[in-house]
Design a protein around this motif. Sequence first.
Motif, PDB file in Angstrom:
ATOM      1  N   PHE B 278       0.827  -1.321  -0.081  1.00  0.00           N
ATOM      2  CA  PHE B 278       0.056   0.085   0.110  1.00  0.00           C
ATOM      3  C   PHE B 278       1.042   1.401  -0.046  1.00  0.00           C
ATOM      4  CE2 PHE B 278      -3.715  -2.422   1.087  1.00  0.00           C
ATOM      5  CZ  PHE B 278      -3.328  -3.479   1.677  1.00  0.00           C
ATOM      6  N   ILE B 279       0.463   2.376  -0.680  1.00  0.00           N
ATOM      7  CA  ILE B 279       1.103   3.595  -0.674  1.00  0.00           C
ATOM      8  C   ILE B 279       0.065   4.535  -0.154  1.00  0.00           C
ATOM      9  CG2 ILE B 279       3.033   2.948  -2.167  1.00  0.00           C
ATOM     10  CD1 ILE B 279       1.554   4.468  -4.248  1.00  0.00           C
ATOM     11  N   SER B 280       0.810   5.772   0.278  1.00  0.00           N
ATOM     12  CA  SER B 280      -0.081   7.005   0.420  1.00  0.00           C
ATOM     13  C   SER B 280       0.372   7.959  -0.752  1.00  0.00           C
ATOM     14  CB  SER B 280       0.261   7.821   1.732  1.00  0.00           C
ATOM     15  OG  SER B 280       1.805   8.014   1.875  1.00  0.00           O
ATOM     16  N   ASN B 281      -0.427   8.600  -1.316  1.00  0.00           N
ATOM     17  CA  ASN B 281      -0.186   9.264  -2.579  1.00  0.00           C
ATOM     18  C   ASN B 281      -1.127  10.601  -2.718  1.00  0.00           C
ATOM     19  OD1 ASN B 281       1.128   9.876  -4.937  1.00  0.00           O
ATOM     20  ND2 ASN B 281       0.455   7.883  -5.988  1.00  0.00           N
ATOM     21  N   HIS B 282      -0.248  11.599  -3.698  1.00  0.00           N
ATOM     22  CA  HIS B 282      -1.370  12.482  -3.767  1.00  0.00           C
ATOM     23  C   HIS B 282      -1.787  12.410  -5.269  1.00  0.00           C
ATOM     24  CE1 HIS B 282       2.865  14.356  -3.009  1.00  0.00           C
ATOM     25  NE2 HIS B 282       2.946  13.479  -4.208  1.00  0.00           N
ATOM     26  N   TYR B 283      -0.878  12.066  -5.711  1.00  0.00           N
ATOM     27  CA  TYR B 283      -0.756  11.757  -7.656  1.00  0.00           C
ATOM     28  C   TYR B 283      -1.166  10.391  -7.730  1.00  0.00           C
ATOM     29  CZ  TYR B 283       0.482  10.828 -12.265  1.00  0.00           C
ATOM     30  OH  TYR B 283       0.399  10.610 -13.679  1.00  0.00           O
ATOM     31  N   SER B 284      -2.454  10.148  -8.388  1.00  0.00           N
ATOM     32  CA  SER B 284      -2.748   8.699  -8.711  1.00  0.00           C
ATOM     33  C   SER B 284      -2.908   8.909 -10.171  1.00  0.00           C
ATOM     34  CB  SER B 284      -4.005   8.249  -7.788  1.00  0.00           C
ATOM     35  OG  SER B 284      -4.270   6.975  -8.374  1.00  0.00           O
ATOM     36  N   GLY B 285      -1.921   7.871 -10.922  1.00  0.00           N
ATOM     37  CA  GLY B 285      -2.222   7.892 -12.234  1.00  0.00           C
ATOM     38  C   GLY B 285      -3.553   7.478 -12.818  1.00  0.00           C
ATOM     39  N   GLU B 286      -4.344   6.480 -11.988  1.00  0.00           N
ATOM     40  CA  GLU B 286      -5.610   5.921 -12.331  1.00  0.00           C
ATOM     41  C   GLU B 286      -6.560   6.855 -11.971  1.00  0.00           C
ATOM     42  OE1 GLU B 286      -5.179   2.905 -13.430  1.00  0.00           O
ATOM     43  OE2 GLU B 286      -3.092   3.443 -13.232  1.00  0.00           O
ATOM     44  N   ASN B 287      -6.256   8.129 -11.517  1.00  0.00           N
ATOM     45  CA  ASN B 287      -7.414   8.880 -11.104  1.00  0.00           C
ATOM     46  C   ASN B 287      -8.139   9.359 -12.368  1.00  0.00           C
ATOM     47  OD1 ASN B 287      -8.952  10.932 -10.126  1.00  0.00           O
ATOM     48  ND2 ASN B 287      -7.480  11.892  -8.763  1.00  0.00           N
ATOM     49  N   PRO B 288      -9.383   9.177 -12.377  1.00  0.00           N
ATOM     50  CA  PRO B 288      -9.940   9.478 -13.824  1.00  0.00           C
ATOM     51  C   PRO B 288     -10.265  10.919 -13.852  1.00  0.00           C
ATOM     52  CG  PRO B 288     -11.839   8.607 -12.160  1.00  0.00           C
ATOM     53  CD  PRO B 288     -10.334   8.320 -11.740  1.00  0.00           C
ATOM     54  N   ASP B 289      -9.820  11.629 -13.074  1.00  0.00           N
ATOM     55  CA  ASP B 289      -9.847  13.221 -13.117  1.00  0.00           C
ATOM     56  C   ASP B 289      -9.407  13.540 -14.680  1.00  0.00           C
ATOM     57  OD1 ASP B 289      -9.653  15.974 -13.006  1.00  0.00           O
ATOM     58  OD2 ASP B 289      -9.379  15.820 -10.850  1.00  0.00           O
ATOM     59  N   PRO B 290      -9.987  14.515 -15.412  1.00  0.00           N
ATOM     60  CA  PRO B 290      -9.348  14.862 -16.755  1.00  0.00           C
ATOM     61  C   PRO B 290      -8.105  15.345 -16.464  1.00  0.00           C
ATOM     62  CG  PRO B 290     -11.490  15.910 -16.439  1.00  0.00           C
ATOM     63  CD  PRO B 290     -11.287  14.785 -15.371  1.00  0.00           C
ATOM     64  N   VAL B 291      -7.985  16.477 -15.448  1.00  0.00           N
ATOM     65  CA  VAL B 291      -6.787  17.195 -15.140  1.00  0.00           C
ATOM     66  C   VAL B 291      -5.417  16.154 -15.321  1.00  0.00           C
ATOM     67  CG1 VAL B 291      -5.359  18.388 -13.658  1.00  0.00           C
ATOM     68  CG2 VAL B 291      -7.933  18.918 -13.996  1.00  0.00           C
ATOM     69  N   VAL B 292      -5.829  15.036 -14.497  1.00  0.00           N
ATOM     70  CA  VAL B 292      -4.809  13.964 -14.414  1.00  0.00           C
ATOM     71  C   VAL B 292      -4.510  13.488 -15.612  1.00  0.00           C
ATOM     72  CG1 VAL B 292      -3.991  11.912 -13.102  1.00  0.00           C
ATOM     73  CG2 VAL B 292      -5.073  13.722 -11.867  1.00  0.00           C
ATOM     74  N   GLN B 293      -5.707  12.948 -16.514  1.00  0.00           N
ATOM     75  CA  GLN B 293      -5.324  11.952 -17.478  1.00  0.00           C
ATOM     76  C   GLN B 293      -4.722  12.720 -18.607  1.00  0.00           C
ATOM     77  OE1 GLN B 293      -5.216   8.796 -17.658  1.00  0.00           O
ATOM     78  NE2 GLN B 293      -5.965   8.980 -15.336  1.00  0.00           N
TER      79      GLN B 293
END
Lengths: 340, 387, 299
Positions: B278-293
């Motif tokens: 497990f990890i703690s994160n702020h950035y998750s590549g899987e986050n569907p948020d368009p900003v991230v993608q």
Amino acid sequence: MSLARKLAVIVATLTALVVLNYVFEYGFGDFQINPYYARIINLIGINITLAVSLNLINGLAGQFSIGHAGFMAVGGYTATYLTVYHGRQIAAMFGSTPAEPLGGSIVMIPSLLAGAAAAALAGLLVGIPSLRLKGDYLAIVTLGFSEIIRVIILNIPAVGGATGFTDAIPITNTFWIFAMAVLTIVITRNIAHSTFGRALFAIRSDEIAAEAMGINTTRYKVMAFVISAALAGIAGGLSGQLFANPLNPQNLNFVKSIEVIVMIVLGGIGSITGAVLGASILTILPEALRGFDQQFPGLRMVIYALLLILLMIFRPQGLLGRREFSWAWLRPVKRRAVLG
Amino acid sequence: MKLCRTTVVFFALVALLAACERRSGSSQASTTGDVLVGMYGSLTGDGASFGQSSVEGAQLAVEEINNAGGVLGGRKIRLLVEDDQSRPEEASNAVTKLITQDRVVAVLGEVASRRTLAAAPVSQKYQVPMITPASTNERVTQVGDYVFRVCFIDPFQGEVLAKFAYNDLKARRVAVLKDIQQDYSVGLTDSIQKTFTTLGGQVLDPVSYSSGDADFRAILTQVRAQKPDAIFATGYYPEAAIIVRQARELGMMMPILGGDGWVGDALKNGREALKNTFISNHYSGENPDPVVQNFRKAYRARFNREPDSIAALGYDAAKVLADSITRAGTTDGPKVRDAIASADVAGVTGRLRMNASRDVVKPAVIEELQFADGDVKYVYKTTINPN
Amino acid sequence: MDTFLQQFINGLSLGAIYALIALGYTMVYGVLRLINFAHGDVYMLGAFAGYYLANAMNMDANPSVLGAVVVTTGAMAICAIVGIVIERFAYRPVRHHSRLTSLITAIGVSLLLEYGGQVVFGATPRFFPQMIRSQVYSVGGIQITNQSLMIIVVAVILMFGLEFIVHRTKMGKAMRAVSFNLPVARLMGINTDLVIAFTFALGSALAAVAGVLVALSIPRIDPLMGLMTGLKAFVAAVLGGIGNIPGAMLGGMLIGLMETWISATAYSTYRDAMAFAVLILILLFRPAGILGTSVTEKV
């Protein structure tokens, strides 16, 4: 030189340094010293102390030490530790604080003394066992000691550990840097012209013959080592207490020791002016190559390495060899009379 | 006498060099031409991979901003990047040069706290705002009010991990592997220890390794003998991947936890061993948020590899800066500083708002890692908000 | 007891890596009296050569023992050439200068390979493809991977191979002659330049094998990986007796075991420092190394 004359020189030098320092800090009239260049000049001063002190061992005595960073670390950390944890008390005794220029300079004295003493002790501990070894082995052992020192410091939280000694109070200024640089040059120069120096040259030329001639080689080598280490410790104390320049064990490593070696090799091992020159050139060079670095990142260090190799192949004696700079070089060459 | 001459010559050199002096400079503010922003990072040396990531992220952001019209009425941002060779003193040199020679209006950098701590005083002295993308040591923003960050601070992340291990994984006895060469790891370890012990759990003496180590079997064997319920590996992804693999090879199947430092392309070399981590994160590549993608897509197209969290943070730092310059309406240092302090930007790594200590306030997510189709999958587990 | 045995196995496998690299150091030193600082970086190049070869052969998708052998041989060949090139262009010109000069040159080459590697390969660590699928064998309470076993076995085989070359072949005899006395060996008609080049090639090939083997079991490679490992391998060579081949093997194993043992105690961060502490002690009390012979210096 008579005593009076000597004193006059010392006073003149100190005055000149105080003036220099003033100009660096405050400028004069409408002018100021460009802060970036000022910083580089300060770094040159520290590197001069490092290079000339290393020259004592590698150049004058002909021993191969690649552990200079270790002594710088020991001295630097001790000096900084003293200032950080006891500086306020010391300065208060004179009614000042380390943050003020006068208070800072007052604290600098015991700080550097402590650093020099600690580094000298380290030099003794390293020197006595190692200086029985020769050549390559001595090199590796000094490297080893320097690494051990580094790892120990990394594990001491009170001086910052991996983060570096960022609690340092910036009491270093141009006066101290160049006062110490001049001191180092003077000490090394005096040693070179004394019986001590002759013994070192003898050891450098042929250690076995020197021993056969009755010179206690181990004793002289250890003495040179200790003095060299103490001066490196002073350089460390100056470096760690320079503004925005905290000591960090990651960077007081093998590579740092090598850099100091390149400085004296470039200038010419055994030449004091050579060491000064080498230190100056090699402090300026990485900064000067920054633009180049933008185009080809990382190439700067590759060129550095290539320079070293080519230097060894084509001019191993460096720029000045073993000679010192002499005014005679600037006089026009007289035509020699050709006889018969 | 030779001594005098050497000294004199020497001073002559100094005087000559010192002759490079100029009139007292004006402020950094400029009104026309490109807006110069400085960035310093470790492009060579042992910190090189992180330095490069942070610079790439920032470069991507700058390019996007310039393509969208720049700042302050069409002026383009020019990013001046300087290498610090992974050395603190070079970091200071670089920032001094950027500020006093190149006259940048703001500085981005660095990743390693120890280098940021060295260079930040310079920025503070000249009143030029500095935003660090990824330095997590508490003391960084304490240097002065011109220093900001867009990442977690160690205490927060440590709290998050400790709470998760205690409350969700029901661990009571944990071991910690820390990277003694990285202040990120040391800080995170301290914070985990504090929180976990406060919660009532037991933390075994942390075991240390160094960045660049590749063989952890010896220390893992010792940890194995102490039978912990869970293990924390608080360093960066190159070592994390191997630690996880070698732990599993030694038969240690308990949960392994880490911080955002685990996020990196090379983590996938942990392979099947990544199960139950497990990890703690702020950035998750899987986050569907368009900003991230969108960020991911753009980064992959530009640099041909998957972005890591450091790149995402570099991107965010640049975005916050550009946004602040726009809102300040000028490149004047104090005004930009105030604008950053009141920033509220939707970044790739979360919503970026500065608190009074100039650290961002954003929640952390806990993700469970899995290995499938030859890559790491980050499965969202829970969010932990700052209190 | 479990833990002790496990640590013992860990130590042996680490030690085998040091042994392989130490063999190269010891041979070059024996012949040239030069500490080839760049040797650790040749090991790094071996790992990278293997990396590119393995990827070119798409080994991650098709692991096979045959493929691994091909990759290793390829890496060996590449590193042998690198070794010869380094010797020819960097060391031979300074062979007649002082030892100091040679040592500094060696340091220069080492730095060149490291920084050059960062420029050419990029500084980001890469991960070696798995050429042979990892398998863990459980014996009692101990786990050992097939890769660790392979490392130990290959190291031992290579050591015997090297001993054979040095003591049973003509070239080996030439190498020994050169290490006794170079000028006289030349007078005896030995092509010393060829022998030295061969020595470098052989040492570099061994380092390459170490690089590939290590990369298999500890898959992370980066341009700076050779620095520390190389230094420790040098310590191992000195420990065992520099110039002595079984000594290098023994030294490597001992350093590996000691390092593992230290890691197991609370002082694990002093691990690197420990190798140097060992070196210092050895040089103080038995400078010739464990298996070395004391040579009195003739004036």
